[in-house]
Design a protein around this motif. Structure first.
Motif, mmCIF file in Angstrom:
data_model
loop_
_atom_site.group_PDB
_atom_site.id
_atom_site.type_symbol
_atom_site.label_atom_id
_atom_site.label_comp_id
_atom_site.label_asym_id
_atom_site.label_seq_id
_atom_site.Cartn_x
_atom_site.Cartn_y
_atom_site.Cartn_z
ATOM 1 N N LEU A 32 0.829 -1.200 0.000
ATOM 2 C CA LEU A 32 0.000 0.000 0.000
ATOM 3 C C LEU A 32 0.864 1.250 0.000
ATOM 4 O O LEU A 32 0.568 2.212 -0.724
ATOM 5 C CB LEU A 32 -0.928 -0.013 1.218
ATOM 6 N N ARG A 33 1.928 1.258 0.792
ATOM 7 C CA ARG A 33 2.805 2.434 0.839
ATOM 8 C C ARG A 33 3.396 2.721 -0.538
ATOM 9 O O ARG A 33 3.421 3.871 -0.997
ATOM 10 C CB ARG A 33 3.928 2.215 1.853
ATOM 11 N N GLN A 34 3.859 1.675 -1.218
ATOM 12 C CA GLN A 34 4.461 1.865 -2.536
ATOM 13 C C GLN A 34 3.435 2.367 -3.541
ATOM 14 O O GLN A 34 3.715 3.286 -4.330
ATOM 15 C CB GLN A 34 5.074 0.551 -3.008
ATOM 16 N N GLU A 44 4.717 4.967 6.228
ATOM 17 C CA GLU A 44 6.181 4.939 6.269
ATOM 18 C C GLU A 44 6.677 4.576 7.666
ATOM 19 O O GLU A 44 7.602 3.770 7.824
ATOM 20 C CB GLU A 44 6.733 6.290 5.819
ATOM 21 N N ILE A 45 6.059 5.158 8.670
ATOM 22 C CA ILE A 45 6.450 4.828 10.050
ATOM 23 C C ILE A 45 6.148 3.362 10.349
ATOM 24 O O ILE A 45 6.958 2.645 10.951
ATOM 25 C CB ILE A 45 5.713 5.747 11.046
ATOM 26 N N THR A 94 6.013 0.858 8.342
ATOM 27 C CA THR A 94 6.841 -0.090 7.574
ATOM 28 C C THR A 94 8.336 0.097 7.832
ATOM 29 O O THR A 94 9.163 -0.381 7.063
ATOM 30 C CB THR A 94 6.547 0.038 6.073
ATOM 31 N N GLY A 95 8.686 0.823 8.892
ATOM 32 C CA GLY A 95 10.085 0.924 9.276
ATOM 33 C C GLY A 95 10.818 2.155 8.811
ATOM 34 O O GLY A 95 11.979 2.355 9.184
ATOM 35 N N LYS A 96 10.189 2.989 8.021
ATOM 36 C CA LYS A 96 10.823 4.223 7.557
ATOM 37 C C LYS A 96 10.428 5.368 8.493
ATOM 38 O O LYS A 96 9.804 6.347 8.089
ATOM 39 C CB LYS A 96 10.413 4.510 6.114
ATOM 40 N N THR A 97 10.815 5.222 9.758
ATOM 41 C CA THR A 97 10.329 6.104 10.814
ATOM 42 C C THR A 97 10.760 7.547 10.615
ATOM 43 O O THR A 97 9.936 8.471 10.691
ATOM 44 C CB THR A 97 10.812 5.593 12.177
ATOM 45 N N SER A 98 12.045 7.773 10.390
ATOM 46 C CA SER A 98 12.529 9.148 10.258
ATOM 47 C C SER A 98 11.911 9.843 9.055
ATOM 48 O O SER A 98 11.552 11.023 9.105
ATOM 49 C CB SER A 98 14.048 9.164 10.155
ATOM 50 N N GLN A 99 11.737 9.103 7.960
ATOM 51 C CA GLN A 99 11.123 9.670 6.752
ATOM 52 C C GLN A 99 9.677 10.049 7.026
ATOM 53 O O GLN A 99 9.210 11.117 6.608
ATOM 54 C CB GLN A 99 11.212 8.643 5.618
ATOM 55 N N GLY A 100 8.943 9.195 7.728
ATOM 56 C CA GLY A 100 7.554 9.482 8.041
ATOM 57 C C GLY A 100 7.413 10.643 9.002
ATOM 58 O O GLY A 100 6.524 11.497 8.839
ATOM 59 N N GLN A 101 8.279 10.703 10.022
ATOM 60 C CA GLN A 101 8.210 11.815 10.972
ATOM 61 C C GLN A 101 8.516 13.136 10.286
ATOM 62 O O GLN A 101 7.877 14.157 10.570
ATOM 63 C CB GLN A 101 9.186 11.562 12.118
ATOM 64 N N LYS A 102 9.478 13.134 9.405
ATOM 65 C CA LYS A 102 9.798 14.368 8.672
ATOM 66 C C LYS A 102 8.616 14.805 7.809
ATOM 67 O O LYS A 102 8.287 15.991 7.726
ATOM 68 C CB LYS A 102 11.031 14.151 7.797
ATOM 69 N N ARG A 103 7.962 13.834 7.188
ATOM 70 C CA ARG A 103 6.805 14.186 6.351
ATOM 71 C C ARG A 103 5.688 14.781 7.207
ATOM 72 O O ARG A 103 5.006 15.728 6.792
ATOM 73 C CB ARG A 103 6.298 12.935 5.619
ATOM 74 N N LEU A 104 5.500 14.250 8.410
ATOM 75 C CA LEU A 104 4.472 14.785 9.304
ATOM 76 C C LEU A 104 4.779 16.233 9.693
ATOM 77 O O LEU A 104 3.892 17.093 9.699
ATOM 78 C CB LEU A 104 4.372 13.920 10.564
ATOM 79 N N LEU A 105 6.028 16.508 10.029
ATOM 80 C CA LEU A 105 6.400 17.867 10.428
ATOM 81 C C LEU A 105 6.341 18.831 9.251
ATOM 82 O O LEU A 105 5.939 19.979 9.399
ATOM 83 C CB LEU A 105 7.800 17.858 11.055
#
Length: 470
Positions: A80-82, A107-108, A110-121
């Protein structure tokens, strides 16, 4: 066998020829421009694909062993993420805040935590102030987020609850019961079509074997209205295309909008607000009723002075016995299903045409009011089959078939049926569906089975949308 058609008793007025020619030219221009325009119209296929993947993620906790691999793949959240990332990247316009939020949470997850957090901010600068606390809380940078300041889908609400944790309890959190409901829906849109395809293939093989062993079966006499090709041209090109598809929206749409506005339902009562599902459903029903009016009035005028009506009526409805009409409709629909699916698969794989779908599909997918869904269902499964079968299999097929043979009548009516939907990418599949509807009309000698088959086909599509929408 084809029934002979009575010869005209008097010369056709010149104005009818001119009107028919003008109608044909305008119809050709409208259909060609509509087919080209469909290439720019958004397709509901992307939304359907996302909904099915979201459903697989929701149902994953209720699946175990080989069922998960068959229904949702080994990693449904990553799939789904892809898919969501690819669709967002391919869109010419920026994603909505809810879409960006969903991608960040996936992203968070599926293990891409930093990428997902950056997108949220990063998303904070794109949303109103009242929506920002939730983003900060989801990114682990704040507390006290308010989920209800967002308009989220149930699936997006589950992602938010999963990220926030269970303390305090999140009202939209996934539960074993919700996962089981999602699994039932997933089975309905994945396993059930496969079973129907297999049943349809078996019926096709059985039918081919019977024809090979028993020879060609004699079809009933092809009876139909006492009209000629000029009458059929005026009815379909002039009445349906020019009056229905061109003039009806121009004159009827403002009247519907004004009526809805005066009733407090339309956009006139709330300028700038998006139309509700109920307003959209009423508009679709009223517009389709208007589109039907001109061609049906023309057909009534063409037949009212044609002498005594034959047994079975001019259109040979043949509703009785209803049981045989229904069984014929179900059997033909099942046999056509694998053919249409095969053509659709070939178009997706090698056709290279990505044109827009019927806008009604997206309206149904996003409708959230039972009355609106009921009106959409009535339009799609009752009005559309009755009207379209009257024109294409009730009039055009027998008028052409009585002169050039039933097979040619089936081909011509199927082509006109496909073109009338104004979707280049869906044209081959609609043409094959039209062949099945026409063949049923030809072999049964009556129109009712084709109407029932058309209604069942639209009903299956409608049910699939309801399962995806939840």
């Amino acid at each position: 066998m084809s029934a002979s058609h009575p010869k005209p008793t008097r010369a056709t007025p010149a104005w009818k020829w001119l009107l028919a020619l003008l109608s044909l030219v305008l119809s050709a221009l409208l259909w060609v421009s509509g087919l080209i325009e469909s290439l720019q119209r958004p397709s509901v296929g992307n939304a359907l694909s996302l909904r099915q993947l979201e459903l697989a993620v929701e149902a994953a906790p209720a699946m175990a062993g080989p069922f998960q691999g068959l229904l949702s793949g080994p990693t449904p959240a990553e799939s789904l993420r892809q898919e969501l990332a690819q669709q967002i990247e391919a869109e010419a316009t920026p994603p909505t805040a809810a879409q960006a939020l969903e991608l960040a949470l996936l992203e968070i997850q599926t293990g891409k935590t930093s990428q997902g957090q950056k997108r949220l901010l990063d998303l904070q600068s794109q949303v109103p102030p009242e929506q920002r606390p939730l983003l900060q809380q989801l990114a682990g940078k704040g507390t006290g987020g308010d989920r209800w300041a967002w308009k989220l889908s149930p699936f997006q609400g589950q992602l938010v609850c999963a990220q926030l944790g269970s303390e305090p309890p999140c009202p939209g959190a996934a539960t074993p019961a919700s996962a089981m409901r999602a699994l039932v829906r997933l089975l309905g849109i994945s396993a059930a079509p496969v079973l129907l395809l297999l049943l349809g293939l078996s019926l096709l093989v059985r039918q081919a074997w019977r024809r090979w062993r028993g020879g060609k079966q004699q079809a009933p006499a092809l009876l139909g209205p006492p009209l000629d090709l000029l009458d059929a041209t005026l009815l379909i090109a002039g009445g349906f295309v020019v009056c229905g598809e061109l003039l009806t929206p121009i004159f009827l749409a403002p009247l519907i909008q004004a009526a809805l506005g005066s009733s407090g339902l339309g956009s006139a009562a709330n300028p700038g607000a998006p139309a509700s599902a109920l307003v959209q459903a009423i508009t679709v029903l009223a517009m389709y009723g208007g589109l039907m009016s001109a061609p049906l009035l023309i057909l009534w005028g063409q037949l009212r002075h044609r002498g005594p009506v034959p047994g079975g009526g001019w259109l040979q409805w043949g509703w009785r016995p209803l049981r045989t009409a229904g069984l014929g409709a179900v059997g033909q629909m099942l046999m056509v299903l694998p053919l249409v699916s095969g053509v659709g698969w070939l178009m997706d794989r090698w056709g290279g045409i990505n044109s827009g779908s019927n806008p009604l599909l997206e309206l149904v997918l996003n409708a959230d009011q039972p009355l609106a869904l009921g009106l959409f269902a009535f339009t799609a499964t009752v009005l559309a089959p009755l009207f379209e079968e009257t024109l294409f299999r009730g009039v055009l097929l027998p008028v052409v078939g009585q002169r050039y043979g039933g097979g040619i009548g089936v081909l011509v009516s199927a082509l006109a049926f496909g073109l009338a939907h104004l979707s280049l990418g869906e044209l081959p599949a609609l043409f094959v569906l039209g062949l099945g509807l026409g063949w049923l009309r030809l072999q049964s000698g009556r129109l009712a089975p084709s109407v029932l088959m058309h209604g069942l086909w639209n009903g299956l599509t409608f049910a699939n949308l309801l399962l995806l929408a939840g």
